[in-house]
Motif scaffolding. Structure first.
Motif, PDB file in Angstrom:
ATOM      1  N   GLY A  12       0.820  -1.359  -0.010  1.00 34.21           N
ATOM      2  CA  GLY A  12      -0.092  -0.063   0.057  1.00 34.21           C
ATOM      3  C   GLY A  12       0.812   1.254   0.072  1.00 34.21           C
ATOM      4  N   ILE A  13       0.280   2.590  -0.122  1.00 36.26           N
ATOM      5  CA  ILE A  13       0.855   3.656  -0.352  1.00 36.26           C
ATOM      6  C   ILE A  13       1.642   3.998   0.694  1.00 36.26           C
ATOM      7  CG2 ILE A  13      -0.840   5.175  -0.203  1.00 36.26           C
ATOM      8  CD1 ILE A  13       0.551   6.716  -2.838  1.00 36.26           C
ATOM      9  N   LEU A  14       0.982   3.888   1.833  1.00 38.93           N
ATOM     10  CA  LEU A  14       1.699   4.236   3.052  1.00 38.93           C
ATOM     11  C   LEU A  14       2.880   3.465   3.549  1.00 38.93           C
ATOM     12  CD1 LEU A  14      -1.674   5.085   5.389  1.00 38.93           C
ATOM     13  CD2 LEU A  14      -0.119   6.646   4.502  1.00 38.93           C
ATOM     14  N   ASP A  15       2.680   1.897   3.372  1.00 45.32           N
ATOM     15  CA  ASP A  15       3.873   1.006   3.679  1.00 45.32           C
ATOM     16  C   ASP A  15       4.817   1.240   2.653  1.00 45.32           C
ATOM     17  OD1 ASP A  15       2.478  -0.021   5.918  1.00 45.32           O
ATOM     18  OD2 ASP A  15       1.823  -1.772   4.543  1.00 45.32           O
ATOM     19  N   ALA A  16       4.570   1.648   1.368  1.00 42.90           N
ATOM     20  CA  ALA A  16       5.742   2.071   0.476  1.00 42.90           C
ATOM     21  C   ALA A  16       6.634   3.279   0.964  1.00 42.90           C
ATOM     22  CB  ALA A  16       5.210   2.072  -0.687  1.00 42.90           C
ATOM     23  N   GLY A  17       5.571   4.138   1.486  1.00 43.11           N
ATOM     24  CA  GLY A  17       6.358   5.562   1.983  1.00 43.11           C
ATOM     25  C   GLY A  17       7.346   5.192   3.094  1.00 43.11           C
ATOM     26  N   LYS A  18       6.584   4.363   4.227  1.00 44.48           N
ATOM     27  CA  LYS A  18       7.289   3.904   5.272  1.00 44.48           C
ATOM     28  C   LYS A  18       8.940   3.562   5.022  1.00 44.48           C
ATOM     29  CE  LYS A  18       7.351   2.073   9.851  1.00 44.48           C
ATOM     30  NZ  LYS A  18       6.492   1.323  10.980  1.00 44.48           N
ATOM     31  N   ILE A  19       8.657   2.497   4.090  1.00 46.77           N
ATOM     32  CA  ILE A  19      10.052   1.953   3.607  1.00 46.77           C
ATOM     33  C   ILE A  19      11.248   2.858   2.814  1.00 46.77           C
ATOM     34  CG2 ILE A  19      10.873   0.231   1.852  1.00 46.77           C
ATOM     35  CD1 ILE A  19       8.727  -1.864   2.647  1.00 46.77           C
ATOM     36  N   ALA A  20      10.358   3.823   2.143  1.00 49.48           N
ATOM     37  CA  ALA A  20      11.304   4.732   1.338  1.00 49.48           C
ATOM     38  C   ALA A  20      11.995   5.905   2.603  1.00 49.48           C
ATOM     39  CB  ALA A  20      10.590   5.629   0.486  1.00 49.48           C
ATOM     40  N   SER A  21      11.215   6.100   3.464  1.00 50.59           N
ATOM     41  CA  SER A  21      11.737   7.153   4.406  1.00 50.59           C
ATOM     42  C   SER A  21      12.760   6.250   5.299  1.00 50.59           C
ATOM     43  CB  SER A  21      10.572   7.334   5.458  1.00 50.59           C
ATOM     44  OG  SER A  21      10.097   6.416   6.369  1.00 50.59           O
ATOM     45  N   VAL A  22      12.842   5.106   5.649  1.00 49.45           N
ATOM     46  CA  VAL A  22      13.813   4.243   6.295  1.00 49.45           C
ATOM     47  C   VAL A  22      15.066   4.464   5.467  1.00 49.45           C
ATOM     48  CG1 VAL A  22      14.688   1.739   7.043  1.00 49.45           C
ATOM     49  CG2 VAL A  22      12.192   2.747   7.323  1.00 49.45           C
ATOM     50  N   PHE A  23      15.009   4.187   4.115  1.00 58.17           N
ATOM     51  CA  PHE A  23      16.245   4.416   3.371  1.00 58.17           C
ATOM     52  C   PHE A  23      16.650   5.678   3.271  1.00 58.17           C
ATOM     53  CE2 PHE A  23      14.896   0.340   1.715  1.00 58.17           C
ATOM     54  CZ  PHE A  23      15.858  -0.350   2.001  1.00 58.17           C
ATOM     55  N   LEU A  24      15.774   6.765   2.943  1.00 55.23           N
ATOM     56  CA  LEU A  24      16.059   8.278   2.981  1.00 55.23           C
ATOM     57  C   LEU A  24      16.673   8.792   4.289  1.00 55.23           C
ATOM     58  CD1 LEU A  24      12.963   9.654   0.908  1.00 55.23           C
ATOM     59  CD2 LEU A  24      15.352   9.443   0.287  1.00 55.23           C
ATOM     60  N   LEU A  25      16.307   8.340   5.319  1.00 56.93           N
ATOM     61  CA  LEU A  25      16.482   9.029   6.734  1.00 56.93           C
ATOM     62  C   LEU A  25      17.638   8.110   7.138  1.00 56.93           C
ATOM     63  CD1 LEU A  25      13.147  10.030   7.993  1.00 56.93           C
ATOM     64  CD2 LEU A  25      14.902  11.457   7.010  1.00 56.93           C
ATOM     65  N   LYS A  26      18.017   6.914   6.637  1.00 56.78           N
ATOM     66  CA  LYS A  26      19.178   6.092   7.182  1.00 56.78           C
ATOM     67  C   LYS A  26      18.926   5.534   8.424  1.00 56.78           C
ATOM     68  CE  LYS A  26      22.206   8.213   3.713  1.00 56.78           C
ATOM     69  NZ  LYS A  26      23.386   8.394   3.228  1.00 56.78           N
ATOM     70  N   GLN A  27      17.498   5.114   8.555  1.00 55.50           N
ATOM     71  CA  GLN A  27      17.312   4.488   9.951  1.00 55.50           C
ATOM     72  C   GLN A  27      17.666   3.350  10.094  1.00 55.50           C
ATOM     73  OE1 GLN A  27      13.063   5.351   9.534  1.00 55.50           O
ATOM     74  NE2 GLN A  27      13.280   7.329  10.515  1.00 55.50           N
ATOM     75  N   ASP A  28      17.396   2.730  11.324  1.00 55.91           N
ATOM     76  CA  ASP A  28      17.593   1.201  11.452  1.00 55.91           C
ATOM     77  C   ASP A  28      16.647   0.576  10.635  1.00 55.91           C
ATOM     78  OD1 ASP A  28      19.352   1.355  13.454  1.00 55.91           O
ATOM     79  OD2 ASP A  28      18.202   1.183  15.005  1.00 55.91           O
ATOM     80  N   MET A  29      17.065  -0.577  10.197  1.00 54.77           N
ATOM     81  CA  MET A  29      16.478  -1.473   9.211  1.00 54.77           C
ATOM     82  C   MET A  29      15.967  -2.796   9.499  1.00 54.77           C
ATOM     83  SD  MET A  29      18.405  -0.407   5.690  1.00 54.77           S
ATOM     84  CE  MET A  29      18.760   1.200   5.114  1.00 54.77           C
ATOM     85  N   PRO A  30      14.893  -2.883  10.730  1.00 57.57           N
ATOM     86  CA  PRO A  30      14.821  -4.298  11.229  1.00 57.57           C
ATOM     87  C   PRO A  30      13.944  -5.077  10.364  1.00 57.57           C
ATOM     88  CG  PRO A  30      13.257  -2.499  12.063  1.00 57.57           C
ATOM     89  CD  PRO A  30      13.988  -1.880  11.273  1.00 57.57           C
ATOM     90  N   LEU A  31      14.639  -6.223  10.184  1.00 59.16           N
ATOM     91  CA  LEU A  31      13.885  -7.445   9.720  1.00 59.16           C
ATOM     92  C   LEU A  31      13.583  -8.651  10.638  1.00 59.16           C
ATOM     93  CD1 LEU A  31      13.219  -8.879   7.004  1.00 59.16           C
ATOM     94  CD2 LEU A  31      15.511  -9.947   6.914  1.00 59.16           C
ATOM     95  N   ASN A  32      12.409  -8.971  10.810  1.00 58.88           N
ATOM     96  CA  ASN A  32      11.888  -9.892  11.740  1.00 58.88           C
ATOM     97  C   ASN A  32      11.175 -11.277  11.041  1.00 58.88           C
ATOM     98  OD1 ASN A  32      12.531  -8.189  14.155  1.00 58.88           O
ATOM     99  ND2 ASN A  32      10.951  -7.083  13.280  1.00 58.88           N
TER     100      ASN A  32
END
Length: 168
Positions: free
Chosen positions: A29-49
């Motif tokens: 969905g657009i919100l989830d895709a946006g959240k993933i994009a922001s993780v990469f743009l902001l160089k945040q932690d990338m938790p994979l569970n």
């Protein structure tokens, strides 16, 4: 003489987003895709569970009991995380199979430092089982077998491998 295999991946989440069964960011969905994009743009932690289900088959005439498992998880030949599971697993004799789930929490930002965004996304969506690019998971496992009151370690690690691609 027990046999081990990796079975399935369940509850796959990246940055808190359910990725299970998805093949790409465009399928979110657009919100989830946006959240993933922001993780990469902001160089945040990338938790994979995720949960990795491991099957144990006992071809012996007597029941087997695993009392402990030392493990190292590798994805595409990169060590991700290691640990110990002290959960007891009983496996029936004569071909009995029991499943031991292992839960993993990995920060891909640390594990894939220097890798491209596309490399990380390809890995995530390959693990989802819908991407055409395989990811190879290896679980290096050192089981401990309960015999009476003694816990006997297997000499060395067993490599349990599986490629995760579409069709899983």
């Amino acid at each position: 003489k027990c046999q081990f295999r990796l079975n399935t991946i369940e509850n796959l989440q990246f940055a808190g987003i359910n990725i299970q069964g998805k093949e790409s960011v465009s399928k979110l969905g657009i919100l989830d895709a946006g959240k993933i994009a922001s993780v990469f743009l902001l160089k945040q932690d990338m938790p994979l569970n995720f949960r990795l289900n491991r099957d144990v088959k006992n071809p012996n005439a007597n029941p087997a009991a695993l009392s402990r498992l030392d493990w190292i998880l590798m994805i595409d030949d990169t060590e991700m995380v290691s640990g110990v599971t002290n959960e007891k697993l009983n496996v029936a004799a004569n071909g009995g199979v029991a499943t031991m789930p292992l839960d993993f929490n990995i920060n891909l930002k640390e594990a894939f430092a220097g890798k491209s965004k596309d490399s990380i996304l390809n890995l995530i969506f390959a693990l989802s089982g819908k991407n055409n690019r395989p990811s190879r998971i290896t679980l290096k496992a050192k089981p401990y077998i309960q015999i009476g009151t003694a816990s006997i370690p297997y000499p060395g690690y067993i490599n349990i491998k599986k490629d995760f691609t579409s069709g899983i």
